[in-house]
Design an enzyme around this catalytic site. Structure first.
Site, PDB file in Angstrom:
ATOM      1  CG  HIS A 142       2.905   9.880  -1.039  1.00  0.00           C
ATOM      2  ND1 HIS A 142       3.357  11.136  -1.350  1.00  0.00           N
ATOM      3  CD2 HIS A 142       3.633   9.484   0.045  1.00  0.00           C
ATOM      4  CE1 HIS A 142       4.315  11.491  -0.508  1.00  0.00           C
ATOM      5  NE2 HIS A 142       4.491  10.503   0.360  1.00  0.00           N
ATOM      6  CD  GLU A 143       2.600   6.265   2.286  1.00  0.00           C
ATOM      7  OE1 GLU A 143       3.695   5.677   2.455  1.00  0.00           O
ATOM      8  OE2 GLU A 143       2.383   7.420   2.697  1.00  0.00           O
TER       9      GLU A 143
ATOM     10  CG  HIS B  18       7.425   6.629   0.250  1.00  0.00           C
ATOM     11  ND1 HIS B  18       8.521   7.466   0.168  1.00  0.00           N
ATOM     12  CD2 HIS B  18       6.406   7.406   0.713  1.00  0.00           C
ATOM     13  CE1 HIS B  18       8.181   8.689   0.547  1.00  0.00           C
ATOM     14  NE2 HIS B  18       6.908   8.676   0.882  1.00  0.00           N
TER      15      HIS B  18
ATOM     16  CG  ASP C 293       7.829  11.789   2.513  1.00  0.00           C
ATOM     17  OD1 ASP C 293       8.010  11.137   3.552  1.00  0.00           O
ATOM     18  OD2 ASP C 293       6.897  11.577   1.719  1.00  0.00           O
TER      19      ASP C 293
END
Length: 231
Positions: free
Chosen positions: A77-78, A81, A153
């Protein structure tokens, strides 16, 4: 406070946009406490950066037990980003990525501004929405699954898009108009939001459709960036 020579105040300034004097004093007090706990005679850069993150997002929760599956999900997930942000021209440079829980977040990606900004262009806002959707896009691509980790988000991205349409006149389909009154004004006046709506149900439906279109386009753009640069 005694600083080590490695402390770069310009970098710290980039990490603290919009901080008040009291916020900055709080950061330096936290940095001094962290340095003392670590047995140091001076305050180092790591102490300052950790202090900033404590003030912004809360203390690290290293004691929170996360399964291997959760850590992997958070890492993808990170990374999503970070990868999306890196390849979008208007997104600030990526400074740090962490999968250590902090505050309510399971992980975070920190982008630092190069200068103070007082206005945002439509391109900047749209690319920020794409950046915010990068985590969810990475989950879909890497894991074939989605999680509740993207809740914040999605909330922020949706709010940004709706404000672009209803407050900033940035919708090609709905034109250079504003719709409704600010939520802050309604809450302050104690009014019911639905009663204070100054546009028709037809326009409300058009706003919803436009929000969905922009969000879908942004999500596809995030997926394209990740697929192109996944290696």
């Amino acid at each position: 406070k005694p600083f080590a020579s490695e402390v770069d105040l310009k970098v710290l300034a980039r990490q603290t946009p919009m901080f008040t004097g009291a916020d900055l004093a709080n950061v330096l007090n936290e940095a001094a406490l962290l340095a003392a706990r670590r047995g140091k005679k001076k305050i180092y850069m790591q102490d300052c950066e950790d202090a900033i993150e404590r003030v912004i997002a809360g203390p690290e929760k290293k004691s929170r037990v996360m399964s291997k599956k959760e850590r992997e999900l958070t890492a993808f997930h990170e990374a999503g980003h970070a990868l999306v942000g890196h390849f979008l021209p208007t997104i600030d440079p990526i400074h740090k990525i962490s999968i250590i829980p902090r505050g309510q977040a399971g992980g975070y990606t920190l982008a630092l501004p190069l200068e103070d900004k007082h206005y945002s262009t439509r391109t900047e806002l749209l690319e920020n929405v794409i950046f915010m959707l990068g985590g969810r896009a990475a989950e879909v691509i890497a894991l074939g699954e989605i999680s509740t980790g993207a809740r914040n988000d999605l909330e922020r991205a949706t709010k940004t898009v709706r404000r672009m349409i209803t407050e900033y006149g940035m919708s090609d389909n709905l034109g250079y108009m504003t719709f409704g009154h600010g939520r802050e004004e309604q809450v302050f006046l104690g009014r019911d939001i639905s009663r204070d709506q100054n546009y028709s149900e037809e326009v409300a439906a058009a706003i919803d459709r436009e929000t969905r279109r922009i969000m879908d386009d942004a999500f596809e753009r995030a997926k394209d960036i990740i697929n192109t640069h996944r290696e």
